[in-house]
Scaffold this motif. Sequence first.
Motif, PDB file in Angstrom:
ATOM      1  N   ALA A  49      -7.966  13.090  -2.569  1.00 54.39           N
ATOM      2  CA  ALA A  49      -7.746  11.637  -2.422  1.00 54.39           C
ATOM      3  C   ALA A  49      -8.589  11.009  -1.321  1.00 54.39           C
ATOM      4  O   ALA A  49      -8.749   9.795  -1.283  1.00 54.39           O
ATOM      5  N   LYS A 113      -2.997   2.896 -10.474  1.00 59.99           N
ATOM      6  CA  LYS A 113      -2.295   2.705  -9.189  1.00 59.99           C
ATOM      7  C   LYS A 113      -2.368   1.239  -8.758  1.00 59.99           C
ATOM      8  O   LYS A 113      -3.463   0.645  -8.712  1.00 59.99           O
ATOM      9  N   GLU A 123     -10.259   3.730  -0.594  1.00 58.96           N
ATOM     10  CA  GLU A 123      -9.798   3.386  -1.938  1.00 58.96           C
ATOM     11  C   GLU A 123      -9.648   1.875  -2.128  1.00 58.96           C
ATOM     12  O   GLU A 123      -9.931   1.338  -3.203  1.00 58.96           O
ATOM     13  N   CYS A 148       1.327   7.767  -4.844  1.00 61.64           N
ATOM     14  CA  CYS A 148       1.094   7.901  -3.403  1.00 61.64           C
ATOM     15  C   CYS A 148       1.470   6.649  -2.601  1.00 61.64           C
ATOM     16  O   CYS A 148       2.644   6.368  -2.407  1.00 61.64           O
ATOM     17  N   TYR A 149       0.498   5.870  -2.156  1.00 63.48           N
ATOM     18  CA  TYR A 149       0.742   4.707  -1.284  1.00 63.48           C
ATOM     19  C   TYR A 149       1.754   3.745  -1.909  1.00 63.48           C
ATOM     20  O   TYR A 149       2.475   3.047  -1.179  1.00 63.48           O
ATOM     21  N   ARG A 152       5.390   3.181  -0.598  1.00 67.82           N
ATOM     22  CA  ARG A 152       5.781   2.286   0.508  1.00 67.82           C
ATOM     23  C   ARG A 152       6.243   0.912   0.016  1.00 67.82           C
ATOM     24  O   ARG A 152       6.561   0.051   0.845  1.00 67.82           O
ATOM     25  N   GLY A 173      -1.683  12.291  -2.575  1.00 73.54           N
ATOM     26  CA  GLY A 173      -2.577  13.043  -1.705  1.00 73.54           C
ATOM     27  C   GLY A 173      -2.302  12.466  -0.330  1.00 73.54           C
ATOM     28  O   GLY A 173      -3.010  11.582   0.132  1.00 73.54           O
ATOM     29  N   ARG A 178       1.038  11.833   8.513  1.00 79.78           N
ATOM     30  CA  ARG A 178       2.179  10.948   8.190  1.00 79.78           C
ATOM     31  C   ARG A 178       3.190  11.661   7.289  1.00 79.78           C
ATOM     32  O   ARG A 178       3.861  11.051   6.482  1.00 79.78           O
TER      33      ARG A 178
END
Length: 267
Positions: A49, A113, A123, A148-149, A152, A173, A178
């Motif tokens: 990633a 995504k 990205e 992934c992100y 949040r 990834g 974190r």
Amino acid sequence: MRASLLQIAVDDDESVISRRARVSSLVREVAEREGSGLVVLPELWTTGAFGYEAFAAEAEPLEGPTYEVMAETARAAGVWLHAGSIPEAGDGTLYNTSLVFSPSGELAAAYRKIHRFGFDKGEAVLMGAGHELATVRTPETVLGLATCYDLRFPELFRGLVDAGAEVFVVPAGWPARRRAHWSLLARARAVEDQVYVLACGTAGTHAGVEQAGASVVVDPWGGVLAEASPTREAVLTVDLDLAKVAGTREQFPALKDRRLGVAAPGL
Ligand SMILES: NC(=O)CCC(=O)C(=O)O
């Protein structure tokens, strides 16, 4: 439903071609050995990633080499296969696109995504954003897709719940620095939406970024059913009792108390 998460190592010393072949064999081996009905791979496991400079070079059309190998892998293994994500060369831009195949090797969903990581670099500037939520209906349940992100952004997951999702599948990834956020967010999404969360990350070190590993399966009460090593490639197999989704919502019906449309004064 039995699910296996394959936490794949994305170390720099393995080529995309050899990793693709290795992962295909691993999926078949795990499906046979564990008797899984669903197998899950991480985000961008072919390229890693964080290897941003490789995205353009390794981008594939939707029905490119990874699609072909993974469709055949799902068919040969006879499983639902969440094949993680690929850098997709789409309509004039790149996308971080997850692919889900049915046990007959048909594409069940392609999810681009929605939240791109990197703020003003990586990205976030190299890839386009997806605009559509994606779910997959299997004979047992409804899977809700995120990458992934996305983890949040709770509103995305509420949208998936409203679309009927009972199991969130989140390839990632995630960086080791974190790691604490990763497991906390996976548990938060499970508790607030009363669903199973299958969060499957990468291990190893790619492009200088140590990966978080620690793939995790969380039940609808927020309990951790299984968690992988933070550093090594690993397989997590769990039995999901899907009646627990409705059971938890009945026992503690917080979703019914949502107050949609409440605004701050002056808005
Ligand atoms: N690949 C990603 O989306 C990384 C997300 C991340 O590092 C974070 O949310 O923190």
